[in-house]
Design an enzyme around this catalytic site. Structure first.
Site, PDB file in Angstrom:
ATOM      1  N   HIS A 196       0.993  -1.448  -0.042  1.00 45.16           N
ATOM      2  CA  HIS A 196       0.165   0.059  -0.047  1.00 45.16           C
ATOM      3  C   HIS A 196       0.819   1.242   0.142  1.00 45.16           C
ATOM      4  O   HIS A 196       2.036   1.322   0.301  1.00 45.16           O
ATOM      5  CB  HIS A 196      -0.900   0.002   1.095  1.00 45.16           C
ATOM      6  CG  HIS A 196      -0.232   0.225   2.607  1.00 45.16           C
ATOM      7  ND1 HIS A 196       0.414  -1.100   3.105  1.00 45.16           N
ATOM      8  CD2 HIS A 196      -0.037   1.181   3.266  1.00 45.16           C
ATOM      9  CE1 HIS A 196       1.009  -0.532   4.384  1.00 45.16           C
ATOM     10  NE2 HIS A 196       0.786   0.763   4.223  1.00 45.16           N
ATOM     11  N   ASP A 247       0.854   5.222   1.781  1.00 42.97           N
ATOM     12  CA  ASP A 247       0.286   5.793   3.006  1.00 42.97           C
ATOM     13  C   ASP A 247      -0.553   7.170   2.327  1.00 42.97           C
ATOM     14  O   ASP A 247       0.267   7.875   1.811  1.00 42.97           O
ATOM     15  CB  ASP A 247       1.093   6.309   3.914  1.00 42.97           C
ATOM     16  CG  ASP A 247       1.928   4.873   4.507  1.00 42.97           C
ATOM     17  OD1 ASP A 247       1.220   3.965   4.808  1.00 42.97           O
ATOM     18  OD2 ASP A 247       3.118   5.047   5.261  1.00 42.97           O
ATOM     19  N   HIS A 253       4.962   0.259  -0.111  1.00 45.93           N
ATOM     20  CA  HIS A 253       5.450  -0.819   1.085  1.00 45.93           C
ATOM     21  C   HIS A 253       4.490  -1.826   1.719  1.00 45.93           C
ATOM     22  O   HIS A 253       3.593  -1.638   1.375  1.00 45.93           O
ATOM     23  CB  HIS A 253       6.167   0.249   2.008  1.00 45.93           C
ATOM     24  CG  HIS A 253       5.291   1.195   2.637  1.00 45.93           C
ATOM     25  ND1 HIS A 253       4.848   2.152   2.323  1.00 45.93           N
ATOM     26  CD2 HIS A 253       4.325   0.983   4.003  1.00 45.93           C
ATOM     27  CE1 HIS A 253       4.038   2.762   3.021  1.00 45.93           C
ATOM     28  NE2 HIS A 253       3.663   2.123   4.003  1.00 45.93           N
ATOM     29  N   ARG A 283       6.911  -8.627  16.271  1.00 43.15           N
ATOM     30  CA  ARG A 283       7.497  -7.609  15.639  1.00 43.15           C
ATOM     31  C   ARG A 283       6.404  -6.440  16.228  1.00 43.15           C
ATOM     32  O   ARG A 283       5.292  -6.694  16.147  1.00 43.15           O
ATOM     33  CB  ARG A 283       7.627  -7.512  14.306  1.00 43.15           C
ATOM     34  CG  ARG A 283       8.037  -6.331  13.728  1.00 43.15           C
ATOM     35  CD  ARG A 283       8.790  -6.724  12.261  1.00 43.15           C
ATOM     36  NE  ARG A 283       8.654  -5.315  11.389  1.00 43.15           N
ATOM     37  CZ  ARG A 283       7.718  -4.894  10.942  1.00 43.15           C
ATOM     38  NH1 ARG A 283       6.582  -5.555  10.786  1.00 43.15           N
ATOM     39  NH2 ARG A 283       7.918  -3.640  10.320  1.00 43.15           N
TER      40      ARG A 283
END
Length: 132
Positions: free
Chosen positions: A20, A22, A51, A61
């Site tokens: 996608h 941002d 990204h 994570r």
């Protein structure tokens, strides 16, 4: 915004976030120190790069993301020094509020989002001017 990506025994079959762009002007990302997971394409000129986030097979994570954007009534247009015969304008002027409206109602995390936004914007402007 905080993201949590649990470890997965099959990370190649588990999606962290899909590819996608941002919909804001600056994204600041803080990742865990020793856990890779952000994958980004190379930028061209000033453009949000595509990204995605991937998961790990061995550890969880975490990320913290901060989005920076102009005020909703501010017009977005390229700096004059980025527009020339070799690099003509690719997008019409729009306000930040228009982009936010589009991404809230129609955003899809794929490579066609920006193209779809421009088409939506053109139709919206035609409708407002009565040239529908």
């Amino acid at each position: 915004m905080a993201n949590y990506y649990p470890r997965s025994p099959k990370p190649d079959r588990t999606l962290g976030t899909g590819p996608h762009y941002d919909p804001n002007s600056i994204t600041i990302l803080r990742q865990d120190d020793n856990v890779d997971g952000l994958q980004a394409q190379t930028n061209k000129r000033y453009k949000s790069c595509m990204h995605r986030a991937v998961v790990s097979s061995t550890t969880t994570r975490k990320t913290m993301v901060y989005f920076v954007s102009p005020e909703m009534d501010k017009t977005v247009r390229p700096p004059e020094e980025l527009v020339d015969a070799e690099h003509p304008r690719a997008y019409p002027d729009f306000t930040w509020g228009m982009l936010k409206e589009f991404t809230r109602k129609h955003h899809t995390p794929d490579t066609q989002t920006l193209t779809a936004f421009v088409e939506w914007l053109k139709k919206k402007k035609e409708k407002e001017s009565g040239n529908e």
